[in-house]
Design a protein around this motif. Structure first.
Motif, PDB file in Angstrom:
ATOM      1  N   PHE A  80       0.848  -1.155   0.031  1.00 52.89           N
ATOM      2  CA  PHE A  80       0.048   0.153  -0.034  1.00 52.89           C
ATOM      3  C   PHE A  80       1.034   1.084  -0.106  1.00 52.89           C
TER       4      PHE A  80
ATOM      5  N   THR B  53      -6.467   0.059   0.967  1.00 51.93           N
ATOM      6  CA  THR B  53      -6.822   1.116   0.173  1.00 51.93           C
ATOM      7  C   THR B  53      -6.744   2.215   0.922  1.00 51.93           C
ATOM      8  N   ASN B  54      -6.710   3.743   0.051  1.00 49.71           N
ATOM      9  CA  ASN B  54      -7.012   4.725   0.820  1.00 49.71           C
ATOM     10  C   ASN B  54      -7.994   4.950   1.846  1.00 49.71           C
TER      11      ASN B  54
ATOM     12  N   TYR C 140      -5.125  -5.663  -5.158  1.00 45.94           N
ATOM     13  CA  TYR C 140      -5.177  -4.171  -5.242  1.00 45.94           C
ATOM     14  C   TYR C 140      -4.155  -3.393  -6.180  1.00 45.94           C
TER      15      TYR C 140
ATOM     16  N   ILE D 246      -2.791   0.599  -7.834  1.00 44.94           N
ATOM     17  CA  ILE D 246      -2.803   1.977  -8.065  1.00 44.94           C
ATOM     18  C   ILE D 246      -1.961   2.456  -9.208  1.00 44.94           C
TER      19      ILE D 246
ATOM     20  N   GLU E 244      -7.257   4.005  -7.867  1.00 51.43           N
ATOM     21  CA  GLU E 244      -7.229   2.683  -6.933  1.00 51.43           C
ATOM     22  C   GLU E 244      -8.213   1.972  -7.793  1.00 51.43           C
TER      23      GLU E 244
ATOM     24  N   LYS F 136     -12.821   8.217  -5.346  1.00 54.17           N
ATOM     25  CA  LYS F 136     -11.535   8.981  -4.890  1.00 54.17           C
ATOM     26  C   LYS F 136     -12.455   9.300  -3.459  1.00 54.17           C
TER      27      LYS F 136
END
Length: 417
Positions: free
Chosen positions: A232, A297-298, A354, A356, A361, A417
């Motif tokens: 990540f 993820t974020n 995952y 990016i 993402e 986002k």
């Protein structure tokens, strides 16, 4: 003799099952942490705790987290059966097959596959293997394909060289990934915490530049433990099922606790469980919380796990701590269940990977042609009114093109986002 044979078979069966489902030490390079020592920056106040006893079964739709969906059909030039793991990097998709593992490389459209190396015992050939990583700057492939050995192949699949690990991992499992372009993380997992190291970091020639020794006291058990790594941003996180701590390792080789598995009676005990058959092992261990996969993820933390005789995954909102559970069923890596797909009305989505790219993402899952075709034929699909009706039509066209014996399809959703 018969009882000993059953015990050996049971141990092997469960160890494979867990892999499919798969301290404060000094570095050799003196890289001070933010506290001015080489000590792990751990146990921060308020560190996020993963506790399955607190998971809540909120319903989740893809439109809650994602804004776009696409499918990549993998070429049938090689029939690969099931997929056990994959990686998407640059212009390539790398697929590790499920049975008798072989590694294939496709372009980003899922076409023009080439085989990386081949099974065997000769020069450049690999035996049973567990993981691989792709060097970002040149596309070279690093594969743990022999005991105590990392094998290196060129981006077009030619054997290049190999190097020995500075220790013998024995019957342990290895996880690989790259920091930036220059350093390879080699993490390991073992039965009963008998590993010498949690991880080592080498350059691309195998020279060790940093490491973390295993600080968990060994314990006797015949039951394998799950574990893994996930990337990540610029950090790589490492975890094993018998420990409470998920470590985040930065490119300067410092590490800290990023998540914790909540302790308690729901965790697998470190003492030997009594069993007499493989079936009894599964019955006993499925009662305990066993993490099998972690992704970050974020905004989300995703954990696939087994607990209370159920197999599923939870999506956790990192800010609100709200949880969304989905239970899944299946065998041989072909599962049903997941996040409700209201983007195009297609099959439910099970996040597996995952990545990016260009600030966006993505989560990626695997769906098999038989699942797509049977789903599109249902009344629920025909009556569905997804967010993107044109995508629903595209999915119908894909289903009509596919044969049930075709290779798997990658299901890619772009996150909001």
């Amino acid at each position: 003799m018969l009882q000993k044979g059953i015990m050996r078979l049971a141990t092997v069966c469960l160890y494979i099952l867990f892999i499919v489902f798969n301290s404060c030490n000094h570095s050799k390079i003196n890289r001070p942490s933010s506290t001015g020592t080489n000590r792990v920056d751990s146990m921060e106040v308020g560190i996020f705790e993963i506790d399955p006893r607190k998971f809540v079964e909120n319903e989740l739709f893809l439109t809650n987290i994602a804004s776009e969906i696409t499918y990549i059909s993998l070429s049938n030039n090689f029939l690969i059966g099931t997929i056990s793991s994959f990686e998407i990097t640059g212009n390539s998709i790398f697929i590790k097959t499920g049975d008798n593992p072989v590694l294939f490389k496709y372009n980003r459209q899922g076409e023009n596959p080439i085989q990386i190396g081949r099974p065997g015992r000769g020069p450049g050939e690999y035996q049973w293997w567990d993981s691989f990583a792709v060097e970002p700057k040149n596309g070279n492939i690093y594969l743990h394909g022999k005991v105590n050995t990392i094998m290196v192949y060129t981006s077009d699949g030619k054997y290049l060289r190999e190097f020995k690990l500075p220790y013998d991992p024995g019957s342990k499992f290895i996880y690989l990934n790259f920091f930036n372009n220059s350093y390879l993380l080699i993490a390991q997992n073992s039965i009963g915490a008998h590993a010498q190291y949690d991880w080592i970091i080498t350059d691309t020639l195998g020279n060790v530049v940093s490491y973390k020794k295993n600080s968990t006291p060994p314990f006797e058990t015949r039951i394998g433990s799950s574990g893994g790594i996930f990337k990540f941003k610029d950090a790589i996180s490492y975890w094993v099922g018998y420990n409470d701590t998920v470590f985040s390792i930065s490119p300067d080789f410092k590490y800290r606790a990023s998540y914790m598995f909540a302790p308690g009676k729901h965790r697998m005990p470190k003492n030997e469980l009594k069993f007499t058959s493989p079936a009894q092992i599964i019955e006993l261990t499925s009662q305990f919380y066993t993490p099998n996969l972690l992704l970050e993820t974020n905004h989300l933390l995703i954990n696939r796990y087994r607990y209370n005789e159920k197999y599923g995954f939870v999506i956790i909102d990192k800010k609100s701590k709200e949880t969304f559970i989905s239970y899944i069923e299946g065998k041989k890596e072909i599962y049903s269940g997941g996040v409700i797909n209201d983007l195009d009305g297609g099959p439910m989505f099970i996040p597996t990977y995952y990545l990016i790219e260009n600030t966006y993402e993505y989560l990626v899952g695997i769906v098999y042609p038989s699942q797509i075709k049977s789903h599109v034929a249902t009344d629920n699909f025909k009556k569905s009114k997804p967010k993107y009706p044109e995508k629903k039509k595209d999915l119908e066209k894909l289903a009509n093109r596919l044969k049930e014996t075709d290779n798997p399809v990658l299901m890619i959703v772009r996150l909001k986002k």
